[in-house]
Design a protein around this motif. Structure first.
Motif, short mmCIF file in Angstrom:
data_model
loop_
_atom_site.label_atom_id
_atom_site.label_comp_id
_atom_site.label_asym_id
_atom_site.label_seq_id
_atom_site.Cartn_x
_atom_site.Cartn_y
_atom_site.Cartn_z
N UNK A 160 17.29 17.83 -6.27
CA UNK A 160 16.78 17.51 -4.94
C UNK A 160 15.26 17.68 -4.86
N UNK A 161 14.72 18.69 -5.58
CA UNK A 161 13.28 18.90 -5.60
C UNK A 161 12.58 17.82 -6.43
N UNK A 162 13.22 17.42 -7.52
CA UNK A 162 12.70 16.32 -8.33
C UNK A 162 12.60 15.06 -7.48
N UNK A 163 13.66 14.74 -6.76
CA UNK A 163 13.69 13.55 -5.92
C UNK A 163 12.61 13.62 -4.85
N UNK A 164 12.41 14.81 -4.28
CA UNK A 164 11.40 14.96 -3.23
C UNK A 164 10.00 14.78 -3.79
N UNK A 165 9.73 15.36 -4.95
CA UNK A 165 8.42 15.23 -5.58
C UNK A 165 8.10 13.77 -5.87
N UNK A 166 9.08 13.06 -6.45
CA UNK A 166 8.87 11.65 -6.77
C UNK A 166 8.70 10.81 -5.51
N UNK A 167 9.46 11.13 -4.47
CA UNK A 167 9.34 10.38 -3.21
C UNK A 167 7.95 10.54 -2.61
N UNK A 168 7.41 11.77 -2.66
CA UNK A 168 6.07 12.01 -2.14
C UNK A 168 5.03 11.26 -2.97
N UNK A 169 5.18 11.32 -4.30
CA UNK A 169 4.24 10.64 -5.19
C UNK A 169 4.24 9.14 -4.95
N UNK A 170 5.43 8.55 -4.95
CA UNK A 170 5.54 7.10 -4.75
C UNK A 170 5.08 6.73 -3.34
N UNK A 171 5.37 7.59 -2.36
CA UNK A 171 4.96 7.32 -0.99
C UNK A 171 3.45 7.27 -0.82
N UNK A 172 2.73 8.02 -1.67
CA UNK A 172 1.27 8.03 -1.60
C UNK A 172 0.61 6.89 -2.37
N UNK A 173 1.39 6.20 -3.20
CA UNK A 173 0.81 5.11 -4.00
C UNK A 173 0.14 4.04 -3.13
N UNK A 174 0.74 3.59 -2.03
CA UNK A 174 0.08 2.54 -1.25
C UNK A 174 -1.28 2.96 -0.71
N UNK A 175 -1.47 4.27 -0.49
CA UNK A 175 -2.74 4.74 0.04
C UNK A 175 -3.84 4.77 -1.01
N UNK A 176 -3.45 5.04 -2.26
CA UNK A 176 -4.46 5.23 -3.30
C UNK A 176 -4.44 4.18 -4.39
N UNK A 177 -3.36 3.42 -4.49
CA UNK A 177 -3.20 2.49 -5.60
C UNK A 177 -2.95 1.06 -5.13
N UNK A 178 -3.18 0.77 -3.87
CA UNK A 178 -2.88 -0.55 -3.35
C UNK A 178 -3.69 -1.63 -4.06
N UNK A 179 -3.00 -2.71 -4.47
CA UNK A 179 -3.63 -3.84 -5.17
C UNK A 179 -4.30 -3.43 -6.48
N UNK A 180 -3.70 -2.48 -7.16
CA UNK A 180 -4.21 -2.05 -8.46
C UNK A 180 -3.24 -2.49 -9.57
N UNK A 181 -3.76 -2.77 -10.74
CA UNK A 181 -2.92 -3.22 -11.86
C UNK A 181 -2.17 -2.07 -12.52
N UNK A 182 -2.66 -0.86 -12.34
CA UNK A 182 -2.00 0.29 -12.94
C UNK A 182 -2.36 1.54 -12.16
#
Length: 225
Positions: A160-182
């Motif tokens: 459950x903690x693994x899932x939460x950590x990944x959800x937070x990480x992926x959730x922040x991608x649009x804020x910091x990685x939007x329109x990026x190739x990697x």
């Protein structure tokens, strides 16, 4: 490679420094066997806790080399600090005076990015017990374009903690990685990365290793919640 040193006013005393050397030696010797190891050294106020983990698709030899270098660099880059962590492509190492093992910690994160979008369908793989915390896969965006993604949690975390950590990480991608190739998100408990070329083993082509070796990270953001 990236590191984070908790630069408060606390410094390791001689006994704690000696315990750190013992701790890092254990991590270097024990981690390559299973790709993960958590331990502690010392007692009382001088006790230190540590964890090291290699990416789930690397060999024991590559794991050993990465952890050895990480242990060397973390003391050089965070001299005398009671709380430090270091990330490589192939491994992660952390130590602290506080016992963090088995506890979810999303207070600090590093985001590495160059250009593009994100695929997060592989998160469900990482929380399964048999996966050892890793999930990886690829998705075709067009006949000529494939996106490759990898996620991994440190193996001390509950599902459950693994899932939460990944959800937070992926959730922040649009804020910091939007329109990026990697992009790469490096948390204490999990790691998320996607690219437009193969970067995890087994590589799909000989050209992939050249691309992975020559990639340049354009920017870093440090997040504290």
């Amino acid at each position: 490679m990236a590191e984070f040193c908790n630069k408060d006013n606390t410094k390791l005393n001689p006994q704690s420094s000696s315990n750190l050397a013992k701790l890092l030696s254990q991590l270097i010797n024990k981690t390559p066997t299973a790709g993960y190891y958590a331990t502690s050294a010392g007692t009382g106020t001088n006790q230190l806790h540590g964890l090291a983990q290699c990416r789930g698709d690397v060999t024991p030899k590559e794991c050993s080399s990465c952890i050895t270098d990480a242990a060397d660099q973390i003391t050089a880059r965070c001299p005398g600090r009671p709380d430090a962590r270091i990330w490589y492509d192939y491994c992660f190492l952390r130590y602290s005076k506080d016992n963090f093992v088995g506890k979810l910690d999303n207070s600090y994160a590093l985001f590495f990015y160059n250009l593009g979008g994100l695929v997060d369908e592989i998160r469900s793989q990482a929380v399964k017990l048999r996966s050892k915390g890793i999930g990886k896969g690829e998705t075709k965006l067009s006949p000529f374009l494939t996106i490759y993604a990898l996620v991994q949690c440190t193996r001390d975390l509950a599902a459950i903690d693994c899932a939460q950590c990944l959800a937070i990480a992926v959730g922040n991608f649009p804020n910091f990685c939007n329109n990026k190739k990697g992009c790469r998100a490096l948390y204490d408990g999990c790691y998320v990365r996607y690219e437009l070329y193969p970067f995890f083993f087994p590589l799909k082509s000989a050209n992939s290793s050249i691309a992975a070796a020559s990639e340049a990270t354009s920017m870093v953001a440090v997040i504290r919640s």
